[in-house]
Design an enzyme around this catalytic site. Structure first.
Site, PDB file in Angstrom:
ATOM      1  NE  ARG A  18      -2.215  -1.350   3.556  1.00 28.69           N
ATOM      2  CZ  ARG A  18      -2.706  -1.132   4.442  1.00 28.69           C
ATOM      3  NH1 ARG A  18      -3.407  -0.757   4.915  1.00 28.69           N
ATOM      4  NH2 ARG A  18      -1.509  -1.446   5.456  1.00 28.69           N
ATOM      5  CG  ASN A  36      -4.270  -4.464   3.697  1.00 27.57           C
ATOM      6  OD1 ASN A  36      -3.296  -4.272   2.741  1.00 27.57           O
ATOM      7  ND2 ASN A  36      -3.206  -4.377   4.895  1.00 27.57           N
TER       8      ASN A  36
END
Length: 91
Positions: A18, A36
């Protein structure tokens, strides 16, 4: 402008994916987000000029050094309302 919603599968959680994608997308001038998913995947919305989106999509297939991308599902999406590219909480 074009927008793509991605679902990235493989070893993509716990490896800095990320944060890496935030840096890549921001450097390319894209807007959108990354988060996520509870199933172990990563979901991202990439929006911007077509060449920039394509470039980040290509990079996303490899990810950061510790990631192992097995599959990316891609679909068309609406442009985001918010400026910038950021992380969202897990969904």
């Amino acid at each position: 402008m074009k927008a793509r919603l991605l679902r990235i599968r493989g070893r993509v959680q716990g490896v800095g994916y990320r944060d890496w994608l935030v840096r890549e997308a921001s450097a390319a001038g894209l807007t959108g987000w990354v988060r996520n998913r509870a199933d172990g995947s990563v979901e991202a919305l990439l929006a911007g000029e077509e060449p920039a989106v394509g470039s980040v999509l290509l990079a996303a297939r490899h990810g950061p050094p510790l990631a192992r991308v097995e599959k990316i599902e891609e679909s068309f999406a609406e442009l985001p309302d918010e400026p910038g590219f950021h992380r969202r909480p897990t969904a």
